[in-house]
Design a protein around this motif. Sequence first.
Motif, PDB file in Angstrom:
ATOM      1  N   LEU A  82      67.121  41.131  -1.122  1.00  0.00           N
ATOM      2  CA  LEU A  82      67.751  42.424  -0.645  1.00  0.00           C
ATOM      3  C   LEU A  82      68.233  43.153  -1.710  1.00  0.00           C
ATOM      4  O   LEU A  82      68.944  42.777  -2.538  1.00  0.00           O
ATOM      5  CB  LEU A  82      68.970  42.136   0.548  1.00  0.00           C
ATOM      6  N   PHE A  83      68.254  44.662  -1.622  1.00  0.00           N
ATOM      7  CA  PHE A  83      68.459  45.445  -2.712  1.00  0.00           C
ATOM      8  C   PHE A  83      67.897  44.832  -3.840  1.00  0.00           C
ATOM      9  O   PHE A  83      68.581  44.508  -4.958  1.00  0.00           O
ATOM     10  CB  PHE A  83      69.906  45.472  -2.885  1.00  0.00           C
ATOM     11  N   ALA A  84      66.544  44.617  -4.006  1.00  0.00           N
ATOM     12  CA  ALA A  84      65.972  43.952  -4.907  1.00  0.00           C
ATOM     13  C   ALA A  84      65.834  44.750  -6.311  1.00  0.00           C
ATOM     14  O   ALA A  84      65.414  44.007  -7.327  1.00  0.00           O
ATOM     15  CB  ALA A  84      64.645  43.600  -4.437  1.00  0.00           C
TER      16      ALA A  84
ATOM     17  N   ALA B  70      69.931  44.952 -13.050  1.00  0.00           N
ATOM     18  CA  ALA B  70      69.428  43.538 -12.803  1.00  0.00           C
ATOM     19  C   ALA B  70      70.138  42.484 -13.230  1.00  0.00           C
ATOM     20  O   ALA B  70      71.095  42.268 -14.088  1.00  0.00           O
ATOM     21  CB  ALA B  70      67.815  43.396 -13.610  1.00  0.00           C
ATOM     22  N   VAL B  71      69.861  41.202 -12.148  1.00  0.00           N
ATOM     23  CA  VAL B  71      70.308  39.965 -12.369  1.00  0.00           C
ATOM     24  C   VAL B  71      69.486  39.518 -13.629  1.00  0.00           C
ATOM     25  O   VAL B  71      68.398  39.425 -13.528  1.00  0.00           O
ATOM     26  CB  VAL B  71      70.293  39.067 -11.335  1.00  0.00           C
ATOM     27  N   PRO B  72      70.158  39.039 -14.841  1.00  0.00           N
ATOM     28  CA  PRO B  72      69.179  38.673 -15.665  1.00  0.00           C
ATOM     29  C   PRO B  72      68.271  37.314 -15.182  1.00  0.00           C
ATOM     30  O   PRO B  72      68.892  36.605 -14.708  1.00  0.00           O
ATOM     31  CB  PRO B  72      70.242  37.971 -17.027  1.00  0.00           C
TER      32      PRO B  72
ATOM     33  N   GLY C   8      63.703  43.658  -9.782  1.00  0.00           N
ATOM     34  CA  GLY C   8      63.182  42.249  -9.561  1.00  0.00           C
ATOM     35  C   GLY C   8      63.913  41.046 -10.439  1.00  0.00           C
ATOM     36  O   GLY C   8      63.092  40.029 -10.629  1.00  0.00           O
ATOM     37  N   GLY C   9      64.834  41.572 -10.863  1.00  0.00           N
ATOM     38  CA  GLY C   9      65.536  40.410 -11.668  1.00  0.00           C
ATOM     39  C   GLY C   9      65.748  39.231 -11.020  1.00  0.00           C
ATOM     40  O   GLY C   9      65.161  38.028 -11.541  1.00  0.00           O
ATOM     41  N   PHE C  10      66.309  39.195  -9.903  1.00  0.00           N
ATOM     42  CA  PHE C  10      66.798  38.236  -9.254  1.00  0.00           C
ATOM     43  C   PHE C  10      65.490  37.386  -8.700  1.00  0.00           C
ATOM     44  O   PHE C  10      65.415  36.017  -8.809  1.00  0.00           O
ATOM     45  CB  PHE C  10      67.685  38.568  -7.898  1.00  0.00           C
ATOM     46  N   SER C  11      64.430  37.925  -8.319  1.00  0.00           N
ATOM     47  CA  SER C  11      63.412  37.198  -7.729  1.00  0.00           C
ATOM     48  C   SER C  11      62.551  36.528  -8.977  1.00  0.00           C
ATOM     49  O   SER C  11      62.190  35.641  -8.873  1.00  0.00           O
ATOM     50  CB  SER C  11      62.188  38.482  -7.095  1.00  0.00           C
TER      51      SER C  11
ATOM     52  N   GLY D  15      62.598  50.901   1.378  1.00  0.00           N
ATOM     53  CA  GLY D  15      63.270  51.653   2.688  1.00  0.00           C
ATOM     54  C   GLY D  15      64.619  51.445   2.514  1.00  0.00           C
ATOM     55  O   GLY D  15      65.265  50.762   1.665  1.00  0.00           O
ATOM     56  N   ASP D  16      65.227  52.115   3.214  1.00  0.00           N
ATOM     57  CA  ASP D  16      66.832  52.018   3.386  1.00  0.00           C
ATOM     58  C   ASP D  16      67.201  50.856   4.432  1.00  0.00           C
ATOM     59  O   ASP D  16      67.151  50.773   5.603  1.00  0.00           O
ATOM     60  CB  ASP D  16      67.303  53.244   4.046  1.00  0.00           C
ATOM     61  N   ILE D  17      68.210  49.940   3.725  1.00  0.00           N
ATOM     62  CA  ILE D  17      68.418  48.745   4.460  1.00  0.00           C
ATOM     63  C   ILE D  17      69.436  49.026   5.762  1.00  0.00           C
ATOM     64  O   ILE D  17      69.488  48.207   6.564  1.00  0.00           O
ATOM     65  CB  ILE D  17      69.001  47.874   3.411  1.00  0.00           C
ATOM     66  N   THR D  18      69.943  50.167   5.713  1.00  0.00           N
ATOM     67  CA  THR D  18      70.780  50.525   6.822  1.00  0.00           C
ATOM     68  C   THR D  18      70.204  51.129   7.870  1.00  0.00           C
ATOM     69  O   THR D  18      70.560  51.175   9.124  1.00  0.00           O
ATOM     70  CB  THR D  18      71.887  51.726   6.236  1.00  0.00           C
TER      71      THR D  18
ATOM     72  N   VAL E 275      63.227  43.901  -0.459  1.00  0.00           N
ATOM     73  CA  VAL E 275      63.659  45.207   0.083  1.00  0.00           C
ATOM     74  C   VAL E 275      64.087  46.117  -0.863  1.00  0.00           C
ATOM     75  O   VAL E 275      65.370  45.588  -1.579  1.00  0.00           O
ATOM     76  CB  VAL E 275      64.579  45.016   1.296  1.00  0.00           C
ATOM     77  N   GLU E 276      63.850  47.185  -0.920  1.00  0.00           N
ATOM     78  CA  GLU E 276      64.443  48.283  -2.179  1.00  0.00           C
ATOM     79  C   GLU E 276      64.106  49.772  -1.500  1.00  0.00           C
ATOM     80  O   GLU E 276      63.033  49.930  -0.914  1.00  0.00           O
ATOM     81  CB  GLU E 276      63.889  47.958  -3.436  1.00  0.00           C
ATOM     82  N   ILE E 277      65.322  50.426  -1.966  1.00  0.00           N
ATOM     83  CA  ILE E 277      65.155  51.988  -1.229  1.00  0.00           C
ATOM     84  C   ILE E 277      64.575  52.839  -2.561  1.00  0.00           C
ATOM     85  O   ILE E 277      63.664  53.905  -2.312  1.00  0.00           O
ATOM     86  CB  ILE E 277      66.330  52.421  -1.196  1.00  0.00           C
TER      87      ILE E 277
HETATM   88  C1  LIG Z   1      72.407  46.318  -8.382  1.00  0.00           C
HETATM   89  S1  LIG Z   1      70.868  46.761  -7.869  1.00  0.00           S
HETATM   90  C2  LIG Z   1      70.014  45.187  -7.652  1.00  0.00           C
HETATM   91  C3  LIG Z   1      69.415  44.584  -8.764  1.00  0.00           C
HETATM   92  C4  LIG Z   1      68.489  43.466  -8.419  1.00  0.00           C
HETATM   93  N1  LIG Z   1      69.219  42.286  -7.628  1.00  0.00           N
HETATM   94  C5  LIG Z   1      67.829  42.795  -9.601  1.00  0.00           C
HETATM   95  O1  LIG Z   1      68.132  41.607 -10.053  1.00  0.00           O
HETATM   96  O2  LIG Z   1      67.089  43.399 -10.358  1.00  0.00           O
HETATM   97  C6  LIG Z   1      71.001  47.358  -6.294  1.00  0.00           C
HETATM   98  C7  LIG Z   1      69.843  47.953  -5.700  1.00  0.00           C
HETATM   99  O3  LIG Z   1      70.164  48.614  -4.328  1.00  0.00           O
HETATM  100  C8  LIG Z   1      69.416  49.574  -4.106  1.00  0.00           C
HETATM  101  N2  LIG Z   1      69.609  50.284  -2.995  1.00  0.00           N
HETATM  102  C9  LIG Z   1      70.958  51.092  -2.920  1.00  0.00           C
HETATM  103  N3  LIG Z   1      71.091  51.461  -1.510  1.00  0.00           N
HETATM  104  C10 LIG Z   1      69.869  50.815  -0.997  1.00  0.00           C
HETATM  105  C11 LIG Z   1      69.829  50.863   0.648  1.00  0.00           C
HETATM  106  N4  LIG Z   1      70.476  51.594   1.360  1.00  0.00           N
HETATM  107  N5  LIG Z   1      68.515  50.362   0.972  1.00  0.00           N
HETATM  108  C12 LIG Z   1      67.914  49.305   0.083  1.00  0.00           C
HETATM  109  N6  LIG Z   1      68.133  49.538  -1.190  1.00  0.00           N
HETATM  110  C13 LIG Z   1      69.359  50.124  -1.731  1.00  0.00           C
HETATM  111  C14 LIG Z   1      69.253  50.239  -5.520  1.00  0.00           C
HETATM  112  O4  LIG Z   1      68.267  51.143  -5.379  1.00  0.00           O
HETATM  113  C15 LIG Z   1      69.480  49.211  -6.431  1.00  0.00           C
HETATM  114  O5  LIG Z   1      68.171  49.199  -7.173  1.00  0.00           O
END
Ligand SMILES: C[S@@+](CC[C@H](N)C(=O)[O-])C[C@H]1O[C@@H](n2cnc3c(N)ncnc32)[C@H](O)[C@@H]1O
Length: 487
Positions: free
Chosen positions: A10-12, A451-453, A15-18, A61-64, A39-41
């Motif tokens: 979530l909030f990907a 990103a998460v490294p 893609g660092g985490f993945s 899309g928007d997670i909310t 999932v990512e906006i």
């Molecule tokens: C801190 S980053 C995450 C980085 C990711 N974990 C990685 O390792 O690459 C947060 C992400 O949440 C996304 N984001 C913000 N609001 C969002 C929403 N309402 N729905 C989906 N994604 C959202 C942002 O676009 C951003 O890419």
Amino acid sequence: MKKTLKVLDLFAGGGGFSTGFLQVNQNQPDYKFEITKAVEIDPAACDTLRGHLGVDKVIQGDITCSSVKEEIYKSCADIDVIIGGPPCQTFSLAGPARSGTKEMREKLKNDPRNTLYKHFFEIVDKLEPDFVVFENVEGMLSKKVEEVGLKGKQVQVIELICDELGSKGYTTNIENSILDRFQVLNAADFGVPQHRKRIIIIANRLGLDNPNIKPTHGGKRVPYNTVKAIRHLPLRLPEISLPKNLKNIDVLKSNYKKILELFMKKIGDLAINEADADNKLRLEKLYQRLNVEFVSIVGKRNYKIQGLKRFLNLYNELIIEYGINNFEEDQLLTNHQSRVHNFRDVIIFIETKPGSNSSRFMNTKSDDYNELLDYLYPYDKSKHKDTYVKHCWDKPSNTILAHMEKDGLKFIHPDQPRTLTPYEAQLLQSFPNDYVFHGGRNDQYRQIGNAVPPKLAAVIGESILETKKLKKMIKEDKSELKEYAQV
Ligand SMILES: C[S@@+](CC[C@H](N)C(=O)[O-])C[C@H]1O[C@@H](n2cnc3c(N)ncnc32)[C@H](O)[C@@H]1O
């Protein structure tokens, strides 16, 4: 056959985490992680995710939004792991959360991004995976809210999150620790060439304590990986501008001879130190052609800013003519290009000592004090002194920030007169060298800085597998005991 653990990211972001979770698969005989959905906006980040995970793995899309949640619930009913880091701007130790005006801080308090984590937990609640990993910036530790029903009593958000996970049947406890329920991990301690502290909560529904993740690098362990991780990359020189209204242009003008000497010396040094014979030749030619112009300018009695402009125009033309920025032309290096810099900043980059910064070069008591740079510094010294930071080869880099999309002044290259390219930031974040970020340069900086490294994410993935294996062993032991009892 390896057992698959299905992951929802979530909030990907980019893609660092993945990426880190998928890297774990290489060394695991029994288990493998599979990213079911990310999932990512942000559209550019989604393009990056599609490029690496596959088109069908991305929910853009928007997670909310309830429609996005429905799509998640439909495709991820049998998910094993949820990972995610809700956006952290408002918790961040950098930026206005720390230094902004009262109104700015008030605005941040009401920023909807502050409550995004609640949607993360709504999804956890619905899907009930065995494992949840929540990642965020260290600044979140100082985030407090009023406890429900107890007026005036403030509690840490991070503690509330752990409590909430506990109430849903998750263990956030860490082995050999009575109090801790989250860990603050520094990516440098795990071989990432960058200091980057992140809060990690690992939670499981298997009733076991979570592994205490132990550093592998730094101190008496394996030495830190450092900025040398980008030293092998081909040289890049920035295009240089000289805008009419550039702040402190008069300082450049009144010190033009010294400034041009410093610039020429830098180009000369780069030519001397270039290892590749062809590239060396190109830099030497650049030096010689520029030197003719330099000699003509410094010999002039009535110096005009026009002369400096001509000099820089020639430089800009020559770096193209000699293909300076196309050394070792390689598809992977598409994102290894410098942004344009103004001449004042280039001089600041050249004159700041590696490993030093503007606070030091403006401090008369510091060994790094530099009178010229003190004059050239264009920002309000009463508010920000730490604008420019130059890296050095023998230490991990500072935390790579999404702010790099705005400017890279805190990320000055140790040798070259410019800030870090997206590709350099990507390697300092431990992304694989063939990882491709989509979007424009600013989109790339943002995805990389957020990103998460992957190397840190892989350590977290491994710790989940440790818990999983432990559970399996306990289960097997129990059934053996049962069989034994029946005999
Ligand atoms: C801190 S980053 C995450 C980085 C990711 N974990 C990685 O390792 O690459 C947060 C992400 O949440 C996304 N984001 C913000 N609001 C969002 C929403 N309402 N729905 C989906 N994604 C959202 C942002 O676009 C951003 O890419």
